[in-house]
Design an enzyme around this catalytic site. Structure first.
Site, mmCIF file in Angstrom:
data_model
loop_
_atom_site.group_PDB
_atom_site.id
_atom_site.type_symbol
_atom_site.label_atom_id
_atom_site.label_comp_id
_atom_site.label_asym_id
_atom_site.label_seq_id
_atom_site.Cartn_x
_atom_site.Cartn_y
_atom_site.Cartn_z
ATOM 1 N N HIS A 20 -5.720 7.679 -3.302
ATOM 2 C CA HIS A 20 -6.798 8.800 -4.683
ATOM 3 C C HIS A 20 -6.902 10.129 -4.384
ATOM 4 O O HIS A 20 -8.439 10.872 -4.535
ATOM 5 C CB HIS A 20 -8.302 8.125 -4.378
ATOM 6 C CG HIS A 20 -8.023 6.473 -4.207
ATOM 7 N ND1 HIS A 20 -8.476 5.549 -5.635
ATOM 8 C CD2 HIS A 20 -7.614 5.925 -3.462
ATOM 9 C CE1 HIS A 20 -8.103 4.426 -5.545
ATOM 10 N NE2 HIS A 20 -8.108 4.394 -4.247
ATOM 11 N N ASN A 66 -12.314 -0.354 -7.838
ATOM 12 C CA ASN A 66 -11.190 -0.016 -8.285
ATOM 13 C C ASN A 66 -12.127 -0.828 -9.990
ATOM 14 O O ASN A 66 -12.839 -1.672 -9.752
ATOM 15 C CB ASN A 66 -10.625 -0.436 -7.691
ATOM 16 C CG ASN A 66 -9.637 0.533 -6.580
ATOM 17 O OD1 ASN A 66 -9.953 0.932 -6.437
ATOM 18 N ND2 ASN A 66 -8.894 -0.230 -6.078
ATOM 19 N N TYR A 106 -13.002 5.281 6.407
ATOM 20 C CA TYR A 106 -13.575 6.754 5.191
ATOM 21 C C TYR A 106 -14.060 7.370 5.831
ATOM 22 O O TYR A 106 -13.685 8.635 5.501
ATOM 23 C CB TYR A 106 -14.285 5.715 4.652
ATOM 24 C CG TYR A 106 -13.551 4.921 3.177
ATOM 25 C CD1 TYR A 106 -13.233 3.580 3.301
ATOM 26 C CD2 TYR A 106 -13.612 5.666 1.888
ATOM 27 C CE1 TYR A 106 -12.248 2.836 2.665
ATOM 28 C CE2 TYR A 106 -13.047 4.768 1.086
ATOM 29 C CZ TYR A 106 -11.791 3.689 1.138
ATOM 30 O OH TYR A 106 -11.095 2.756 0.765
HETATM 31 FE FE1 HDD Z 1 -9.724 2.858 -0.295
HETATM 32 C C1 HDD Z 1 -10.063 6.173 -1.271
HETATM 33 C C2 HDD Z 1 -10.688 2.298 -3.191
HETATM 34 C C3 HDD Z 1 -9.127 -0.077 0.284
HETATM 35 C C4 HDD Z 1 -8.774 3.463 2.542
HETATM 36 N N1 HDD Z 1 -10.478 4.213 -1.578
HETATM 37 C C5 HDD Z 1 -10.857 5.164 -1.701
HETATM 38 C C6 HDD Z 1 -10.965 5.818 -3.522
HETATM 39 C C7 HDD Z 1 -10.967 4.779 -3.557
HETATM 40 C C8 HDD Z 1 -11.044 3.384 -3.004
HETATM 41 C C9 HDD Z 1 -12.309 4.491 -5.456
HETATM 42 C C10 HDD Z 1 -10.933 7.174 -3.376
HETATM 43 C C11 HDD Z 1 -12.753 7.680 -2.914
HETATM 44 C C12 HDD Z 1 -13.208 8.551 -3.882
HETATM 45 O O1 HDD Z 1 -13.335 9.328 -4.966
HETATM 46 O O2 HDD Z 1 -12.769 10.203 -2.867
HETATM 47 N N2 HDD Z 1 -9.708 1.326 -1.159
HETATM 48 C C13 HDD Z 1 -10.631 1.266 -2.126
HETATM 49 C C14 HDD Z 1 -10.966 0.175 -2.474
HETATM 50 C C15 HDD Z 1 -9.909 -0.879 -1.819
HETATM 51 C C16 HDD Z 1 -9.583 0.348 -0.298
HETATM 52 C C17 HDD Z 1 -10.960 -0.646 -3.752
HETATM 53 C C18 HDD Z 1 -9.932 -2.407 -1.587
HETATM 54 C C19 HDD Z 1 -10.970 -3.102 -1.977
HETATM 55 N N3 HDD Z 1 -8.808 2.008 1.312
HETATM 56 C C20 HDD Z 1 -8.735 0.522 1.786
HETATM 57 C C21 HDD Z 1 -8.797 0.248 2.607
HETATM 58 C C22 HDD Z 1 -8.191 1.365 3.452
HETATM 59 C C23 HDD Z 1 -8.777 2.562 2.342
HETATM 60 C C24 HDD Z 1 -8.548 -1.234 3.097
HETATM 61 C C25 HDD Z 1 -7.925 1.540 5.061
HETATM 62 C C26 HDD Z 1 -8.283 0.191 5.853
HETATM 63 N N4 HDD Z 1 -9.078 4.835 0.930
HETATM 64 C C27 HDD Z 1 -9.302 4.851 1.655
HETATM 65 C C28 HDD Z 1 -9.467 6.410 2.300
HETATM 66 C C29 HDD Z 1 -9.749 7.089 1.544
HETATM 67 C C30 HDD Z 1 -10.163 6.022 0.775
HETATM 68 C C31 HDD Z 1 -7.685 6.404 3.424
HETATM 69 C C32 HDD Z 1 -8.789 8.053 1.421
HETATM 70 C C33 HDD Z 1 -9.520 9.435 0.680
HETATM 71 C C34 HDD Z 1 -11.031 8.950 1.196
HETATM 72 O O3 HDD Z 1 -11.178 7.548 1.816
HETATM 73 O O4 HDD Z 1 -12.089 9.476 1.015
HETATM 74 O O5 HDD Z 1 -10.014 5.656 3.782
#
Ligand code: HDD
Length: 726
Positions: A80, A153, A376
């Site tokens: 993202h 999402n 997160y």
């Molecule tokens: Fe995630 C970012 C949505 C599963 C780990 N995720 C991130 C963002 C969104 C989502 C919208 C961007 C937020 C922003 O604008 O800063 N993610 C989802 C959805 C998931 C999902 C809807 C499943 C239903 N995510 C998911 C899993 C993991 C992560 C299973 C890890 C175990 N997601 C992350 C992250 C991020 C992230 C690596 C990257 C940047 C951040 O968090 O701030 O931690």
């Protein structure tokens, strides 16, 4: 040194100009220590031997400026990375305290500030907006009880069922580790290798390959919390909920694939720009928040269809519950009405976390959600440089107080006062609740204190699925519940709920993406293991275009009753607000008609731009001037939702105009022609149809034009449009 002590007057800080530069004294720049920098020192470094000597290391102004610049970037989000944000408010429709004790849902018309960040998943920070991908829809609610983050999402299902697979999924999705290609697409070997080996991904892949994977704008997307969460009311009664965002006014609309590819080249910032410009123009994006509510004993919901033994497990993030089976209860609406002042400070530094919850909202045991609760915060520590990211203005709660004994760390902003940095303490409290006898004893000797505010945060008792026999209930296992194993009935339901154009688009998307995969065995596996079990005819159609044969699946897949709520056709726009139309002008164009279209547009919150073959001023039929906003080459028709061609005596001759009109036709857009259409249609080889509105004056077609815009496309034109070369 205070700002006023320098000159006796408060100087404006750099960038704080509120009046035109000509009307005020220019602001004085300073070093980061507040020391003024004379203008003469701002653009030349300090040199020895007059102006021709070496630059001196002692030039602290130069060194400070370069050091700060060298560190201007922070790591982009691991997923993202590319996004755009907006401020706004959430307004509750009613008192929802029967469901939740969350105060922001406790009164009609109660407003809560929000910040939203929309994003793509795969691409890097500089990638293009219109690539095929799932979009992120993350909302921070600054409630009076603290911040609540709904990190969702634009698809209601995810690619994996357990967080332990997330790093694998993301590695496969992102660019090749050798050359970082691609940056913003899912058409590559490792993505299809992973998903075709992971049957649980099938449903989410269908969403990504559907029209949802190429939304028209952020304001035209639904949003989903994906997981099952919980609401808990004052009485402690807990229910499962699934969150839904719906753009009721603007509808759920997508680009066509050919359009998306062209837009990516012409304007990689298409979605970001549209969000920004619509907010500036007052066409505020609006989304309704609602929940599907489930009693907690209903851990699996019966799917509807010939085989009603199919159960939808509420803890499985690869499944949705159709809203026909469990309707959405509307909670309130969100309006995005303010652009960020600074992209970096707000959109880049905003830190969402699924664990940021408030009283009245709780988690479920969904194993994907449970992993997210950790991930997160962990990622922000690297991305934002330490554990104090909650103090960055965009992340700071707006409620009265943050009160705890967490201390210090990189970039700590708060100056914590007093000696008490532990609990229990008798220097300001709180005294330890578990030791009442000690509390009493202390209270006679220690000064009276007001203990810091403690917000009660209830946690709903965990519900076991009951699937395991009692004697193994307490065993620790690494396993999936049995109900998680059905991977095909829901993508089949999704596909079978589509309109004909949506089915055709999905088939083309699979064909396009798989044709970019270089290893033949991955293509074969994707067709056999993902497409064939869902719909054999679809698999065969894709296979035929890839020159391979399908191996029919051996296991039977249940067929469920199609649900209209899964087709985008059920969410057509109610109003054309935020749409963009191009008015094609040249010398001799009728000035009164240009004006009529512009008046109509501003009344309906539509952006209307005048375009010519060149970006010059044209002379209208009444000798007035028509100033163009852009040339038809700089802003081609795929940047618009519709085209209006005012009457003109000279024929359409420029090739750029002809391409403009033909592409608008090909992309199923309404076209208004305000004169005898022979020259435009016949000359371009375009057949007349219900989307081509012909009249001598604009007022005669304005109602039909609104209707056409609210259909989003002239769908009946699709077969003819495919034959047009443009
Ligand atoms: Fe995630 C970012 C949505 C599963 C780990 N995720 C991130 C963002 C969104 C989502 C919208 C961007 C937020 C922003 O604008 O800063 N993610 C989802 C959805 C998931 C999902 C809807 C499943 C239903 N995510 C998911 C899993 C993991 C992560 C299973 C890890 C175990 N997601 C992350 C992250 C991020 C992230 C690596 C990257 C940047 C951040 O968090 O701030 O931690």
């Amino acid at each position: 040194m205070s700002e006023s002590s320098l000159s006796g007057q408060k100087r404006p800080r750099c960038g704080e100009n509120t009046v035109p530069a000509t009307a005020m004294a220019p602001p004085m720049t300073t070093t980061n220590q507040g020391c003024p920098i004379p203008f003469s020192d701002a653009s030349d470094s300090l040199k020895g031997e007059h102006s021709r000597g070496p630059v001196l290391l002692q030039d602290q102004i130069l060194r400070e400026k370069l050091t700060h610049f060298d560190h201007e970037r922070i790591p982009e989000r691991v997923v993202h990375a590319r996004g755009a944000g907006a401020h706004g408010y959430f307004e509750s429709y009613a008192d929802h305290s029967d469901l939740t004790s969350a105060q922001f849902l406790s009164q009609p018309r109660l407003r809560t500030p929000v910040f939203v960040r929309f994003s793509t998943v795969q691409g890097s920070r500089g990638s293009s907006d219109t690539v095929r991908d799932i979009r992120g829809f993350a909302t921070k609610f600054y409630t009076t009880q603290g911040n609540w983050d709904l990190v969702g999402n634009n698809a209601p299902v995810f690619f994996i069922q357990d967080a332990i697979k997330f790093p694998d999924f993301v590695h496969a999705l992102k660019g090749n580790p050798q050359n970082d290609i691609p940056t913003g697409s899912s058409a590559h070997d490792s993505f299809w290798d992973f998903v075709s080996l992971s049957p649980e991904s099938t449903h989410a892949v269908f969403w990504a390959m559907s029209d949802r994977g190429i939304p028209k704008s952020f304001a035209h997307m639904q949003g989903f919390g994906v997981h099952t969460f919980r609401f808990i009311n004052q009485a402690g009664v807990s229910v499962f909920v699934k969150f839904h965002w719906t753009p009721v006014q603007t509808g759920v609309c997508s680009l066509l694939w050919d359009e998306a590819l062209k837009v990516a080249g012409a304007d990689p910032d298409f979605h970001r720009r549209s969000l920004f410009e619509n907010i500036e123009a007052g066409a505020y994006p609006e989304f309704e928040l609602g929940v599907q509510v489930f009693n907690e004993d209903l851990i699996r919901v019966p799917a509807s269809g010939p085989d009603d033994s199919v159960l939808i497990d509420l803890l499985d993030p690869t499944k949705l519950v159709p809203t026909e089976l469990v309707p959405i209860r509307p909670l309130g609406k969100m309006v995005l009405d303010k652009n960020p002042d600074n992209f970096f400070a707000e959109t880049e530094q905003v830190a969402f976390c699924t664990a940021h919850r408030i009283p009245g909202i709780d988690f479920s045991n969904d194993p994907l959600l449970q992993g997210r609760l950790f991930s997160y915060t962990d990622t922000q520590i690297t991305r934002l440089g330490g554990p104090n990211f909650h103090e960055i203005p965009i992340n700071r709660p707006k409620c009265a107080t943050v009160n705890n004994f967490q201390r210090d760390g990189f970039h700590r902003q708060v100056v914590d006062k007093g000696q008490a940095n532990y609990e229990p303490n008798s220097l300001g409290g709180p005294l330890k609740h578990e030791a009442p006898q000690l509390d009493e004893q202390m209270s006679t000797t220690a000064p009276a204190v007001t203990p810091p505010m403690v917000t009660p945060m209830e946690t709903a008792p965990s519900v076991l699925t009951g699937e395991m026999p009692a004697f193994v209930k307490n065993l620790l296992v690494r396993a999936k519940p049995r109900g998680f194993q059905d991977h095909y009935s829901q993508p089949r339901l999704f596909y079978q709920s589509f309109s004909i154009p949506e089915k055709k688009h999905l088939e083309s998307a699979f064909t396009f993406e798989l044709s970019k995969v270089t290893r033949p065995w991955i293509v074969q596996r994707a067709v056999d293991k993902m497409l064939a079990p869902v719909d054999l005819a679809l698999a065969e159609a894709v296979a035929a275009q890839l020159g391979i044969k399908v191996t029919p699946p051996t296991a039977a897949v249940p067929t469920l009753t199609p649900q209209a709520s899964l087709s985008q056709m059920s969410y057509l726009p109610k109003r054309p607000v935020g749409r963009k139309i191009g008015i094609l002008v040249r010398d001799g164009s009728r000035a009164s008609q240009v004006k009529d279209i512009q008046t109509f547009a501003s009344k309906n919150q539509i952006t209307a731009l005048t375009l010519g073959p060149k970006r010059i001023t044209y002379t209208a039929d009444d000798d007035s001037e028509i100033v163009t906003d852009a040339s038809e080459e700089a802003l081609p028709s795929f940047m618009f939702d519709a085209v209006c061609i005012p009457a003109c005596q000279s024929p359409v001759q420029d090739s750029v105009t002809r391409i403009f009109i033909k592409q608008a036709f090909k992309h199923l857009k309404p076209i208004v022609i305000l004169q005898d259409p022979t020259e435009t249609l016949q000359a371009l080889g375009l057949p007349a149809d219900e989307g081509i509105l012909i009249a001598p004056e604009f007022s005669a077609v304005s109602d039909a034009f609104i209707k056409a815009l609210c259909q989003h496309r002239v769908w009946s034109r699709q077969p003819k449009a495919e034959e047009i070369d443009a």
